[in-house]
Scaffold this motif. Structure first.
Motif, PDB file in Angstrom:
ATOM      1  N   ASP A 174       4.674  -1.641  -7.919  1.00  0.00           N
ATOM      2  CA  ASP A 174       3.793  -2.543  -8.663  1.00  0.00           C
ATOM      3  C   ASP A 174       4.596  -3.403  -9.633  1.00  0.00           C
ATOM      4  OD1 ASP A 174       1.137  -3.472  -9.370  1.00  0.00           O
ATOM      5  OD2 ASP A 174       1.319  -2.327 -11.215  1.00  0.00           O
ATOM      6  N   PHE A 175       5.620  -2.826 -10.270  1.00  0.00           N
ATOM      7  CA  PHE A 175       6.478  -3.608 -11.158  1.00  0.00           C
ATOM      8  C   PHE A 175       7.159  -4.746 -10.389  1.00  0.00           C
ATOM      9  CE2 PHE A 175       7.089   0.403 -13.912  1.00  0.00           C
ATOM     10  CZ  PHE A 175       6.043   0.040 -14.739  1.00  0.00           C
ATOM     11  N   LEU A 176       7.627  -4.446  -9.177  1.00  0.00           N
ATOM     12  CA  LEU A 176       8.269  -5.491  -8.375  1.00  0.00           C
ATOM     13  C   LEU A 176       7.287  -6.604  -8.043  1.00  0.00           C
ATOM     14  CD1 LEU A 176      10.572  -3.614  -5.823  1.00  0.00           C
ATOM     15  CD2 LEU A 176      11.272  -4.989  -7.792  1.00  0.00           C
ATOM     16  N   GLU A 177       6.076  -6.236  -7.652  1.00  0.00           N
ATOM     17  CA  GLU A 177       5.083  -7.267  -7.342  1.00  0.00           C
ATOM     18  C   GLU A 177       4.772  -8.125  -8.569  1.00  0.00           C
ATOM     19  OE1 GLU A 177       2.405  -5.915  -3.533  1.00  0.00           O
ATOM     20  OE2 GLU A 177       1.507  -5.809  -5.532  1.00  0.00           O
ATOM     21  N   LEU A 185       6.088  -7.531  -1.196  1.00  0.00           N
ATOM     22  CA  LEU A 185       6.376  -6.203  -0.666  1.00  0.00           C
ATOM     23  C   LEU A 185       5.678  -5.946   0.663  1.00  0.00           C
ATOM     24  CD1 LEU A 185       7.495  -5.605  -3.572  1.00  0.00           C
ATOM     25  CD2 LEU A 185       6.570  -3.291  -3.264  1.00  0.00           C
ATOM     26  N   THR A 186       6.398  -5.228   1.516  1.00  0.00           N
ATOM     27  CA  THR A 186       5.812  -4.590   2.685  1.00  0.00           C
ATOM     28  C   THR A 186       6.136  -3.107   2.581  1.00  0.00           C
ATOM     29  OG1 THR A 186       6.184  -6.545   4.057  1.00  0.00           O
ATOM     30  CG2 THR A 186       5.715  -4.479   5.190  1.00  0.00           C
ATOM     31  N   VAL A 187       5.125  -2.255   2.638  1.00  0.00           N
ATOM     32  CA  VAL A 187       5.316  -0.816   2.526  1.00  0.00           C
ATOM     33  C   VAL A 187       5.248  -0.202   3.924  1.00  0.00           C
ATOM     34  CG1 VAL A 187       4.454   1.337   1.535  1.00  0.00           C
ATOM     35  CG2 VAL A 187       4.305  -0.793   0.218  1.00  0.00           C
ATOM     36  N   TYR A 188       6.324   0.463   4.322  1.00  0.00           N
ATOM     37  CA  TYR A 188       6.382   1.162   5.606  1.00  0.00           C
ATOM     38  C   TYR A 188       6.192   2.654   5.368  1.00  0.00           C
ATOM     39  CZ  TYR A 188       8.270  -3.035   7.889  1.00  0.00           C
ATOM     40  OH  TYR A 188       8.441  -4.305   8.403  1.00  0.00           O
ATOM     41  N   LEU A 189       5.222   3.245   6.042  1.00  0.00           N
ATOM     42  CA  LEU A 189       4.979   4.680   5.936  1.00  0.00           C
ATOM     43  C   LEU A 189       5.774   5.402   7.012  1.00  0.00           C
ATOM     44  CD1 LEU A 189       1.131   4.717   5.275  1.00  0.00           C
ATOM     45  CD2 LEU A 189       3.006   4.721   3.606  1.00  0.00           C
ATOM     46  N   ILE A 220      -3.422   4.409   8.223  1.00  0.00           N
ATOM     47  CA  ILE A 220      -3.201   3.559   7.053  1.00  0.00           C
ATOM     48  C   ILE A 220      -4.511   3.364   6.293  1.00  0.00           C
ATOM     49  CG2 ILE A 220      -2.634   1.212   6.325  1.00  0.00           C
ATOM     50  CD1 ILE A 220      -0.535   1.116   8.482  1.00  0.00           C
ATOM     51  N   GLU A 221      -5.615   3.209   7.024  1.00  0.00           N
ATOM     52  CA  GLU A 221      -6.906   3.008   6.364  1.00  0.00           C
ATOM     53  C   GLU A 221      -7.268   4.212   5.495  1.00  0.00           C
ATOM     54  OE1 GLU A 221      -6.272   2.540   9.549  1.00  0.00           O
ATOM     55  OE2 GLU A 221      -6.368   0.352   9.621  1.00  0.00           O
ATOM     56  N   ALA A 222      -6.982   5.433   6.000  1.00  0.00           N
ATOM     57  CA  ALA A 222      -7.295   6.628   5.227  1.00  0.00           C
ATOM     58  C   ALA A 222      -6.400   6.736   3.999  1.00  0.00           C
ATOM     59  CB  ALA A 222      -7.142   7.874   6.100  1.00  0.00           C
ATOM     60  N   ILE A 223      -5.131   6.374   4.153  1.00  0.00           N
ATOM     61  CA  ILE A 223      -4.213   6.403   3.010  1.00  0.00           C
ATOM     62  C   ILE A 223      -4.685   5.426   1.927  1.00  0.00           C
ATOM     63  CG2 ILE A 223      -1.886   5.800   2.256  1.00  0.00           C
ATOM     64  CD1 ILE A 223      -1.905   8.430   3.678  1.00  0.00           C
ATOM     65  N   LEU A 224      -5.027   4.209   2.332  1.00  0.00           N
ATOM     66  CA  LEU A 224      -5.476   3.214   1.361  1.00  0.00           C
ATOM     67  C   LEU A 224      -6.791   3.632   0.706  1.00  0.00           C
ATOM     68  CD1 LEU A 224      -4.618  -0.086   3.283  1.00  0.00           C
ATOM     69  CD2 LEU A 224      -3.358   0.966   1.389  1.00  0.00           C
ATOM     70  N   GLU A 225      -7.665   4.261   1.472  1.00  0.00           N
ATOM     71  CA  GLU A 225      -8.922   4.738   0.904  1.00  0.00           C
ATOM     72  C   GLU A 225      -8.653   5.798  -0.158  1.00  0.00           C
ATOM     73  OE1 GLU A 225     -12.987   7.096   2.335  1.00  0.00           O
ATOM     74  OE2 GLU A 225     -11.506   6.428   3.807  1.00  0.00           O
ATOM     75  N   MET A 226      -7.743   6.738   0.149  1.00  0.00           N
ATOM     76  CA  MET A 226      -7.397   7.770  -0.822  1.00  0.00           C
ATOM     77  C   MET A 226      -6.835   7.151  -2.094  1.00  0.00           C
ATOM     78  SD  MET A 226      -4.518   9.347  -2.239  1.00  0.00           S
ATOM     79  CE  MET A 226      -3.235   8.987  -1.049  1.00  0.00           C
ATOM     80  N   TYR A 286      -3.010   5.589  -8.539  1.00  0.00           N
ATOM     81  CA  TYR A 286      -2.237   4.602  -7.792  1.00  0.00           C
ATOM     82  C   TYR A 286      -2.630   3.178  -8.180  1.00  0.00           C
ATOM     83  CZ  TYR A 286      -0.443   8.230  -4.676  1.00  0.00           C
ATOM     84  OH  TYR A 286       0.206   9.337  -4.163  1.00  0.00           O
ATOM     85  N   PRO A 287      -1.661   2.263  -8.252  1.00  0.00           N
ATOM     86  CA  PRO A 287      -1.975   0.860  -8.552  1.00  0.00           C
ATOM     87  C   PRO A 287      -2.568   0.162  -7.331  1.00  0.00           C
ATOM     88  CG  PRO A 287       0.358   1.059  -8.106  1.00  0.00           C
ATOM     89  CD  PRO A 287      -0.197   2.463  -8.073  1.00  0.00           C
ATOM     90  N   ASP A 288      -3.180  -0.945  -7.565  1.00  0.00           N
ATOM     91  CA  ASP A 288      -3.763  -1.751  -6.492  1.00  0.00           C
ATOM     92  C   ASP A 288      -2.728  -2.794  -6.062  1.00  0.00           C
ATOM     93  OD1 ASP A 288      -5.412  -2.984  -4.696  1.00  0.00           O
ATOM     94  OD2 ASP A 288      -6.601  -4.042  -6.213  1.00  0.00           O
ATOM     95  N   LEU A 289      -1.965  -2.478  -5.017  1.00  0.00           N
ATOM     96  CA  LEU A 289      -0.902  -3.373  -4.559  1.00  0.00           C
ATOM     97  C   LEU A 289      -1.455  -4.458  -3.643  1.00  0.00           C
ATOM     98  CD1 LEU A 289       2.040  -0.950  -3.636  1.00  0.00           C
ATOM     99  CD2 LEU A 289       1.654  -2.166  -5.783  1.00  0.00           C
ATOM    100  N   LYS A 290      -0.759  -5.595  -3.634  1.00  0.00           N
ATOM    101  CA  LYS A 290      -1.059  -6.657  -2.678  1.00  0.00           C
ATOM    102  C   LYS A 290      -0.283  -6.469  -1.377  1.00  0.00           C
ATOM    103  CE  LYS A 290      -1.614  -9.968  -6.474  1.00  0.00           C
ATOM    104  NZ  LYS A 290      -1.095 -11.224  -7.094  1.00  0.00           N
ATOM    105  N   ALA A 291       0.603  -5.494  -1.346  1.00  0.00           N
ATOM    106  CA  ALA A 291       1.547  -5.308  -0.246  1.00  0.00           C
ATOM    107  C   ALA A 291       0.837  -5.100   1.092  1.00  0.00           C
ATOM    108  CB  ALA A 291       2.453  -4.115  -0.527  1.00  0.00           C
TER     109      ALA A 291
END
Length: 443
Positions: A117-120, A126-130, A141-147, A154-159
């Motif tokens: 989030d600081f970088l954004e 950012l692109t986040v690879y799991l 990915i949808e379940a991770i973002l929902e959690m 967790y911050p709300d990233l634009k990534a």
């Protein structure tokens, strides 16, 4: 969760400390992990824990990496990733950050996403690879973002979020790549683009294992030629002195909007930060110490925070708070006079967070704990159950305990996360423009 919730368990302890913790199967413990993490987001993490800790006789070394990537990397042939400059675009640098799937209660993941989030906010894309090896259940990915949306941690990233595929690798065109675990550092090494390589190091991860293949493969990631950003001074010094790794560090801080001193009345409770699936937090040793403490002061309420302990053999009455949401922690902390937080590798954030609520941290006396945050208000105690128990009694019996709680809270009220965030983004920009060897050594 109240003391009433654990009445049946306390009755078992009074009859002689029941053996449910010893007979609990691996499958049952995975169910406990799923309950704590949330069903959808815990599938990968539960499978990983099952394979690496709860069934040691069938455990396979290197079970959480792509073996072909490890064997494809020859770290003895030096590669120059970080010399020279990469010019920033008008909208900042393009950054890929690879990380294992986060869980609801994973402090390391929460901290990593804080720094993403600081970088954004500094203007980078950012692109986040799991990173999830295919032998484990498919990560959604949808379940991770929902959690992440459901918890306040967790911050709300634009990534953009993607699953890492070793056959495809990373997209072209990145200016910088961040590894955040020993498992995925080899993936970052293999990227073929002209990008700088960074390692967001939160702990000395080889120490997570006994001497063996996992230890070696984890240790070798510090020899890959990446520039590190470490949590605290102790770890940065170790990486530089033992591995010759260029490394900056950021100081720890406290989110004082979450943790603050609210209770100026006498306190007759204590807490212990428990993480049975995380051996470096020494949960079992801490329980020994608190058993001794309970014999000395049976009138004091003992709160267990961080993990659901209802399936474990806990040899004293306790309040089982499980893995409560971060928003509920301050109320618990403000009832406590002392907090036991053991760390056998890098220190967790818990000592500073409980200080903000007026709690005296009791930690193990070691270079790794002194090296993270030297404070006269932290009690450094040798790893002796009796010594730990007696020190907690001394804290409770201080005649000025209530006034001292306010002093402790004030001592950390200026440690804002914005400060290490600025340090991190400025050091990142410096290394992007120059060679990391010109960056100031970690003091």
């Amino acid at each position: 969760m109240s003391r009433r919730t654990n009445a049946r368990q306390r009755a078992g302890h009074e009859r002689g400390c029941g053996q449910q913790g010893e007979t609990m199967s691996g499958a049952q413990r995975v169910l406990e992990a799923i309950k704590a993490e949330g069903l959808k987001s815990a599938v990968w993490r539960s499978a990983k824990v099952m394979s690496t800790r709860y069934n040691p006789f069938s455990r396979k070394p290197l079970a959480t990496v792509y073996p072909d990537e490890v064997s494809a990397v020859d770290w003895t042939t030096a590669r120059d990733f970080n010399s020279g400059a990469i010019e920033g675009r008008d909208s900042g640098y393009r950054v890929a950050w690879i990380i294992t799937p986060p869980g609801r209660t994973s402090g390391g993941h929460q901290n990593a996403f804080r720094f993403m989030d600081f970088l954004e906010k500094a203007g980078h894309q950012l692109t986040v690879y799991l990173y999830s090896p295919s032998r484990y259940p498919v990560v959604s990915i949808e379940a991770i973002l929902e959690m992440m949306r459901e918890t306040s941690a967790y911050p709300d990233l634009k990534a953009t979020f993607r699953l890492y595929d070793p056959e495809r690798g990373f997209d072209a065109g990145y200016d910088a790549l961040f590894a955040s675990d020993w498992e995925n550092a080899y993936s970052v090494y293999r990227y073929e683009g002209n990008a700088k390589r960074f390692y967001f190091v939160q702990d000395f991860e080889p120490a997570f294992f006994a001497a063996g293949s996992d230890y070696i493969v984890a240790e070798n990631t510090y020899r890959l030629g990446f520039h590190g950003f470490s949590a605290g001074r102790w770890l940065a010094r170790k990486l530089r002195s033992d591995y010759g790794m260029s490394c900056d560090y950021y100081d720890y801080a406290v989110d004082t909007t979450r943790y603050r001193h609210l209770n100026s009345q006498p306190r007759n409770e204590i807490l212990f930060y428990v993480r049975p699936p995380t051996p470096r937090r020494a949960t079992e040793f801490g329980l020994l110490a608190l058993r001794e403490f309970h014999l000395l002061r049976p009138d004091v309420t003992i709160n267990l925070v961080g993990w659901d302990m209802s399936g474990f053999d806990v040899p004293f009455p306790y309040v089982n708070h499980s893995a409560v949401d971060i928003s509920a922690l301050n109320d618990i902390y403000n009832r406590c006079a002392a907090g036991l937080a053991l760390s056998l590798t890098n220190m967790s954030l818990v000592p500073m967070e409980i200080m903000s609520s007026g709690v005296v941290p009791v930690v193990n006396d070691a270079p790794n704990t002194h090296g993270f945050f030297d404070s006269p208000h932290i009690e450094y105690v040798p790893m002796s159950p009796r010594a730990i128990a007696e020190r907690i009694v001394q804290i409770l019996d201080r005649p000025d305990a209530s006034a001292h709680a306010a002093v402790i809270a004030r001592s950390v009220e200026e440690t804002k996360w914005s400060d290490p965030g600025s340090t991190f983004t400025e050091d990142f920009a410096t290394v992007m423009r120059t060679s990391p060897h010109r960056v100031a050594d970690a003091s």
